[in-house]
Motif scaffolding. Structure first.
Motif, short mmCIF file in Angstrom:
data_model
loop_
_atom_site.label_atom_id
_atom_site.label_comp_id
_atom_site.label_asym_id
_atom_site.label_seq_id
_atom_site.Cartn_x
_atom_site.Cartn_y
_atom_site.Cartn_z
N LYS A 62 37.69 51.99 28.03
CA LYS A 62 36.26 51.45 27.95
C LYS A 62 36.30 50.87 29.37
O LYS A 62 35.10 50.84 29.97
CB LYS A 62 35.99 50.63 26.72
N LEU A 63 37.21 50.05 29.66
CA LEU A 63 37.11 49.25 31.04
C LEU A 63 37.27 50.30 32.18
O LEU A 63 36.45 50.11 33.17
CB LEU A 63 38.20 48.27 31.14
N PHE A 64 37.98 51.28 32.03
CA PHE A 64 37.85 52.12 33.01
C PHE A 64 36.63 53.03 33.19
O PHE A 64 35.97 53.05 34.68
CB PHE A 64 39.16 53.46 33.11
N LYS A 65 35.99 53.46 32.08
CA LYS A 65 34.74 53.97 32.11
C LYS A 65 33.76 53.22 32.64
O LYS A 65 32.92 53.72 33.66
CB LYS A 65 34.41 54.45 30.71
N GLY A 66 33.62 51.73 32.42
CA GLY A 66 32.73 50.80 32.84
C GLY A 66 32.82 50.81 34.30
O GLY A 66 31.90 50.66 35.29
N LEU A 67 34.27 50.54 34.68
CA LEU A 67 34.28 50.42 36.36
C LEU A 67 33.94 51.73 36.88
O LEU A 67 33.64 51.42 38.25
CB LEU A 67 35.59 49.93 36.65
N MET A 68 34.15 52.81 36.30
CA MET A 68 33.51 54.19 37.01
C MET A 68 31.94 54.02 37.28
O MET A 68 31.62 54.57 38.26
CB MET A 68 33.91 55.35 36.24
N TYR A 69 31.12 53.36 36.34
CA TYR A 69 29.83 53.29 36.12
C TYR A 69 29.46 52.33 37.46
O TYR A 69 28.65 52.65 38.30
CB TYR A 69 29.43 52.69 34.88
N VAL A 70 30.46 51.30 37.68
CA VAL A 70 30.28 50.23 38.64
C VAL A 70 30.31 51.00 40.05
O VAL A 70 29.45 50.74 40.95
CB VAL A 70 31.34 49.03 38.68
N GLU A 71 31.31 51.61 40.06
CA GLU A 71 31.66 52.39 41.58
C GLU A 71 30.56 53.57 41.83
O GLU A 71 30.23 53.63 43.05
CB GLU A 71 33.02 53.06 41.62
N VAL A 72 30.01 54.43 41.03
CA VAL A 72 29.08 55.24 41.23
C VAL A 72 27.85 54.37 41.62
O VAL A 72 26.95 54.76 42.57
CB VAL A 72 28.84 56.19 40.13
N ALA A 73 27.57 53.24 40.80
CA ALA A 73 26.34 52.66 41.30
C ALA A 73 26.48 51.80 42.61
O ALA A 73 25.18 51.76 43.30
CB ALA A 73 26.08 51.37 40.30
N ARG A 74 27.39 51.52 42.78
CA ARG A 74 27.81 51.05 44.23
C ARG A 74 27.64 51.87 45.52
O ARG A 74 27.34 51.46 46.35
CB ARG A 74 29.29 50.46 44.31
N ALA A 75 27.89 53.17 44.99
CA ALA A 75 27.83 54.32 45.92
C ALA A 75 26.13 54.58 46.11
O ALA A 75 25.55 54.89 47.04
CB ALA A 75 28.54 55.36 45.81
N ASP A 76 25.41 54.83 44.82
CA ASP A 76 24.14 55.41 44.56
C ASP A 76 23.64 55.05 43.18
O ASP A 76 24.38 55.60 42.36
CB ASP A 76 23.81 56.66 45.10
N VAL A 77 22.65 54.22 43.14
CA VAL A 77 22.28 53.93 41.59
C VAL A 77 21.71 55.12 40.90
O VAL A 77 21.79 55.16 39.87
CB VAL A 77 21.22 52.81 41.77
N SER A 78 20.86 55.94 41.56
CA SER A 78 20.35 57.25 40.89
C SER A 78 21.42 58.27 40.35
O SER A 78 21.57 58.62 39.24
CB SER A 78 19.72 58.19 41.93
N LEU A 79 22.50 58.39 41.13
CA LEU A 79 23.64 59.18 40.41
C LEU A 79 24.18 58.30 39.45
O LEU A 79 24.86 58.96 38.64
CB LEU A 79 24.38 59.69 41.69
N SER A 80 24.50 57.05 39.67
CA SER A 80 24.94 56.38 38.48
C SER A 80 24.18 56.52 37.28
O SER A 80 24.62 56.58 36.05
CB SER A 80 25.12 54.89 38.84
N ALA A 81 22.76 56.71 37.22
CA ALA A 81 22.22 56.90 36.11
C ALA A 81 22.28 58.19 35.51
O ALA A 81 22.44 58.09 34.34
CB ALA A 81 20.64 56.48 36.54
N LEU A 82 22.50 59.32 36.51
CA LEU A 82 22.82 60.56 35.98
C LEU A 82 24.03 60.48 35.19
O LEU A 82 24.10 61.00 34.32
CB LEU A 82 22.96 61.60 37.02
N VAL A 83 25.11 59.88 35.83
CA VAL A 83 26.26 60.10 35.23
C VAL A 83 26.50 59.22 33.92
O VAL A 83 27.10 59.60 33.03
CB VAL A 83 27.39 59.41 36.17
N GLY A 84 25.69 58.19 33.95
CA GLY A 84 25.68 57.18 32.60
C GLY A 84 25.07 57.89 31.25
O GLY A 84 25.52 57.96 30.38
N ILE A 85 23.66 58.37 31.66
CA ILE A 85 23.04 59.24 30.80
C ILE A 85 23.83 60.28 30.33
O ILE A 85 23.75 60.59 28.81
CB ILE A 85 21.60 59.49 31.29
N HIS A 86 24.39 60.95 31.09
CA HIS A 86 24.86 62.04 31.00
C HIS A 86 26.19 61.86 30.05
O HIS A 86 26.32 62.61 28.80
CB HIS A 86 25.54 62.74 32.18
#
Length: 377
Positions: A62-86
């Motif tokens: 769960k921590l790895f998954k969360g930190l992946m969400y952090v890093e995608v958002a750090r690069a682009d929040v729109s794409l982090s929304a896609l990755v998270g909802i997906h």
């Protein structure tokens, strides 16, 4: 705060490699797509190659998954929304509530990001009160479900291969989940344009005009809305990780600018008020990360409740809004331009503050938990 050091060695190595890729490739490439409100299919394919389409099912922590969400958002929040909802709402729902046939048909393509789904819950007249007010209807007729209604703010609604549509069964009044392929007659999706944030995400208004799907397209595990509550709770918590990620992005941009920009004959970084703002942004981001790391621990132990997810979402997005505002101020006039990135974050932070339950609704969920009194229903 050494949070990354809590990962096992293999996950830590993958995290560092993915972070480097996101910063070197996704972050700079996303700006032009954001400005033009266009979807970067090529960038999403690259995310798929790095396993970001199967975080929900790949067995990582769960921590790895969360930190992946952090890093995608750090690069682009729109794409982090896609990755998270997906992961949380599309892959998660089918994996947890779908039939074997549905899993076999959809999960391989979703895992590779060669197929996309849309999560169709919110309606034009029902957002915060969707659980009680949902109007989209479904009726069983001759071995087919007939779905009628409208949905709004549906991410990927114009580009998805299917939508997970939540509709009220006319027979028993229960809200159920259905896989609706987007090429079926009666399905119409119109892009919502001119947004101030998450401009890469293709949000849509969807009309379902007597759309017919096979009876087998109903998710067998989603026979009432309560069955989805656990996944919706986890999805709400996911936005907290986004809140931490956008704050790290704001810090990265503000720090680099303060070290480079000169005023009154010296770098901005030498001014006391600038250093104070940088320290506060970093403090907010660190507090958010620490909160989310603890949330990952209780999630792993199966102890996460909706009130905790709501507190994490509301707190991290409140701090994100504050941190990005400080970052925008620190950049002065350049802070309103996406050429300097902070203007992009400024718009995106407003969306995080509002979606997956508004700040106010999530605060009231916490308030209900600590007082035993409901202030909104």
């Amino acid at each position: 705060m050494y949070i990354v050091d809590l990962l096992p060695a293999a996950e830590r190595e993958r995290y560092l490699d993915t972070r480097a890729f996101l910063q070197s490739t996704i972050r700079p490439a996303s700006i032009d797509f954001w400005n033009r409100e266009e979807f970067p299919f090529g960038l999403v394919a690259e995310l798929g190659k790095r396993g970001l389409g199967q975080l929900q099912t790949d067995g990582t922590s769960k921590l790895f998954k969360g930190l992946m969400y952090v890093e995608v958002a750090r690069a682009d929040v729109s794409l982090s929304a896609l990755v998270g909802i997906h992961n949380e709402l599309i892959v998660g729902m089918i994996d947890a509530l779908g039939s074997d046939e549905q899993k076999q048909r959809w999960l391989p393509g979703l895992a590779a990001f060669t197929q996309l789904g849309a999560f169709a819950l919110t309606e034009p007249e029902h957002g915060s009160d969707i659980a009680g007010g949902l109007e989209t209807s479904a009726r069983l007729e001759g071995g087919e479900w007939v779905i009628t209604g409208a949905k709004r703010w549906i991410g990927s609604g114009t580009i998805a291969d299917f939508a997970l549509v939540w509709a009220r069964d006319q027979a028993d009044g229960q809200i159920k989940g259905f896989i609706v392929e987007t090429d079926r007659p009666g399905y119409r999706a119109t892009k919502i344009a001119n947004k101030i944030g998450l401009r890469i995400m293709q949000n849509a208004d969807i009309v379902l005009d007597d759309v017919r799907i096979p009876e087998s397209n109903m998710l067998p595990g989603a026979t009432d809305f309560a069955k989805a509550n656990g996944l919706l709770r986890d999805s709400r918590a996911w936005v907290g990780w986004q809140g931490a990620g956008i704050q790290l992005a704001a810090f990265d941009i503000a720090r680099a600018y303060a070290l480079e920009r000169r005023q009154f004959g010296r770098e901005l970084a030498r001014f006391q008020l600038v250093q104070q703002q940088l320290a506060e942004i970093l403090g907010n981001a660190s507090a958010s990360l620490a909160l989310m790391a603890q949330l990952a621990r209780i999630q792993t132990d199966g102890k996460l409740e909706m009130a905790q997810a709501a507190m994490a979402k509301s707190t991290c997005t409140r701090l994100a809004r504050s941190s990005v505002a400080m970052g925008r101020s620190l950049l002065g006039g350049n802070g309103i331009s996406t050429d300097y990135e902070m203007g992009k974050l400024f718009g995106d932070a407003e969306i995080l503050y509002t979606y997956e339950g508004s700040y106010e609704i999530n605060s009231l969920i916490v308030g209900r938990a600590v007082t035993g009194k409901s202030a909104f229903v």
